[in-house]
Design a protein around this motif. Structure first.
Motif, PDB file in Angstrom:
ATOM      1  N   TRP A 100     -11.080  -6.177  -7.441  1.00 41.96           N
ATOM      2  CA  TRP A 100      -9.780  -6.161  -6.955  1.00 41.96           C
ATOM      3  C   TRP A 100      -9.052  -4.950  -7.547  1.00 41.96           C
ATOM      4  O   TRP A 100      -8.252  -4.549  -6.603  1.00 41.96           O
ATOM      5  N   GLU A 101      -9.200  -4.597  -8.787  1.00 47.24           N
ATOM      6  CA  GLU A 101      -8.742  -3.208  -9.168  1.00 47.24           C
ATOM      7  C   GLU A 101      -8.996  -1.951  -8.154  1.00 47.24           C
ATOM      8  O   GLU A 101      -8.231  -1.281  -7.903  1.00 47.24           O
ATOM      9  N   ARG A 102     -10.239  -1.881  -8.033  1.00 44.95           N
ATOM     10  CA  ARG A 102     -10.814  -0.735  -7.147  1.00 44.95           C
ATOM     11  C   ARG A 102     -10.079  -0.871  -5.853  1.00 44.95           C
ATOM     12  O   ARG A 102      -9.599   0.201  -5.146  1.00 44.95           O
ATOM     13  N   ARG A 103      -9.833  -2.097  -5.289  1.00 47.66           N
ATOM     14  CA  ARG A 103      -9.082  -2.202  -3.752  1.00 47.66           C
ATOM     15  C   ARG A 103      -7.939  -1.907  -4.001  1.00 47.66           C
ATOM     16  O   ARG A 103      -7.240  -1.333  -3.143  1.00 47.66           O
ATOM     17  N   ASP A 104      -7.089  -2.283  -5.062  1.00 45.95           N
ATOM     18  CA  ASP A 104      -5.751  -1.914  -5.353  1.00 45.95           C
ATOM     19  C   ASP A 104      -5.794  -0.543  -5.481  1.00 45.95           C
ATOM     20  O   ASP A 104      -4.775   0.165  -5.108  1.00 45.95           O
ATOM     21  N   LEU A 105      -6.287   0.152  -6.227  1.00 48.03           N
ATOM     22  CA  LEU A 105      -6.363   1.664  -6.080  1.00 48.03           C
ATOM     23  C   LEU A 105      -6.686   2.360  -5.011  1.00 48.03           C
ATOM     24  O   LEU A 105      -5.896   3.366  -4.609  1.00 48.03           O
ATOM     25  N   ASP A 106      -7.578   1.803  -3.974  1.00 48.42           N
ATOM     26  CA  ASP A 106      -7.788   2.396  -2.824  1.00 48.42           C
ATOM     27  C   ASP A 106      -6.542   2.289  -2.089  1.00 48.42           C
ATOM     28  O   ASP A 106      -5.979   3.131  -1.182  1.00 48.42           O
ATOM     29  N   ARG A 136     -19.561   7.917   3.927  1.00 50.44           N
ATOM     30  CA  ARG A 136     -18.680   8.658   4.304  1.00 50.44           C
ATOM     31  C   ARG A 136     -17.135   7.765   4.186  1.00 50.44           C
ATOM     32  O   ARG A 136     -16.246   8.415   4.015  1.00 50.44           O
ATOM     33  N   GLY A 137     -17.179   6.376   4.494  1.00 54.60           N
ATOM     34  CA  GLY A 137     -16.186   5.759   4.667  1.00 54.60           C
ATOM     35  C   GLY A 137     -15.542   5.425   3.202  1.00 54.60           C
ATOM     36  O   GLY A 137     -14.247   5.303   3.135  1.00 54.60           O
ATOM     37  N   TRP A 138     -16.093   5.627   2.254  1.00 58.65           N
ATOM     38  CA  TRP A 138     -15.483   5.298   0.681  1.00 58.65           C
ATOM     39  C   TRP A 138     -15.853   6.677  -0.064  1.00 58.65           C
ATOM     40  O   TRP A 138     -16.847   7.250  -0.040  1.00 58.65           O
ATOM     41  N   GLN A 139     -14.729   7.108  -0.527  1.00 60.30           N
ATOM     42  CA  GLN A 139     -14.738   8.268  -1.496  1.00 60.30           C
ATOM     43  C   GLN A 139     -14.571   7.884  -2.973  1.00 60.30           C
ATOM     44  O   GLN A 139     -13.594   6.727  -3.329  1.00 60.30           O
ATOM     45  N   ARG A 156     -10.986  11.272  -4.353  1.00 67.98           N
ATOM     46  CA  ARG A 156      -9.574  11.343  -3.864  1.00 67.98           C
ATOM     47  C   ARG A 156      -8.504  11.680  -4.518  1.00 67.98           C
ATOM     48  O   ARG A 156      -7.626  12.535  -3.896  1.00 67.98           O
ATOM     49  N   GLN A 157      -8.595  12.085  -5.862  1.00 69.17           N
ATOM     50  CA  GLN A 157      -7.396  12.574  -6.710  1.00 69.17           C
ATOM     51  C   GLN A 157      -7.530  13.820  -6.395  1.00 69.17           C
ATOM     52  O   GLN A 157      -6.476  14.706  -6.296  1.00 69.17           O
ATOM     53  N   GLY A 158      -8.843  14.489  -6.351  1.00 63.84           N
ATOM     54  CA  GLY A 158      -8.726  16.051  -6.297  1.00 63.84           C
ATOM     55  C   GLY A 158      -8.327  16.211  -5.046  1.00 63.84           C
ATOM     56  O   GLY A 158      -7.615  17.348  -4.725  1.00 63.84           O
ATOM     57  N   ASN A 159      -8.719  15.579  -3.818  1.00 60.87           N
ATOM     58  CA  ASN A 159      -8.355  15.895  -2.372  1.00 60.87           C
ATOM     59  C   ASN A 159      -6.704  15.982  -2.324  1.00 60.87           C
ATOM     60  O   ASN A 159      -6.283  16.676  -1.611  1.00 60.87           O
ATOM     61  N   LEU A 160      -6.060  14.688  -2.726  1.00 61.94           N
ATOM     62  CA  LEU A 160      -4.953  14.675  -2.712  1.00 61.94           C
ATOM     63  C   LEU A 160      -4.036  15.737  -3.570  1.00 61.94           C
ATOM     64  O   LEU A 160      -3.081  16.479  -3.072  1.00 61.94           O
TER      65      LEU A 160
END
Length: 110
Positions: A81-87, A26-29, A34-38
């Protein structure tokens, strides 16, 4: 006769391990979720009047820019790194949506 207590013990261990696994997930989506939720939160803010037109336009533009950045990252393969940047960027956008929806600049307070 020993099969029943053994099966019960295994079932107990499995049940005990499940909540930890589910809570860790649950901590990571996924980014698409995340795009859909936003997007849904922005749409809901527009429909309810909690977001002004300029706020909604700015948030939608930021969402589109973030989606394009993600596409560029994915073209070369998404590294850690890119995943963390996007998060980090999605977290910031989420905070802006929350702030703009609660800043009392909607039509009910004018």
């Amino acid at each position: 006769m020993k099969a029943i207590p053994l099966a019960a013990a295994l079932l107990g261990l499995t049940a005990a391990a499940m909540p930890a696994t589910v809570s860790a997930q649950r901590g990571w989506q996924p980014i698409a979720q995340r795009q859909g939720n936003l997007d849904a939160r922005i749409d809901q803010g527009i429909r309810s009047g909690r977001l002004t037109r300029p706020e909604a336009r700015r948030l939608t533009t930021e969402m589109r820019q973030l989606s394009r950045l993600e596409s560029r990252y994915r073209a070369g393969g998404l590294n850690q790194w890119e995943r963390r940047d996007l998060d980090r960027r999605y977290d910031a956008l989420s905070a802006r949506v929350r702030f703009d929806k609660h800043d009392r600049q909607d039509r009910r307070y004018r």
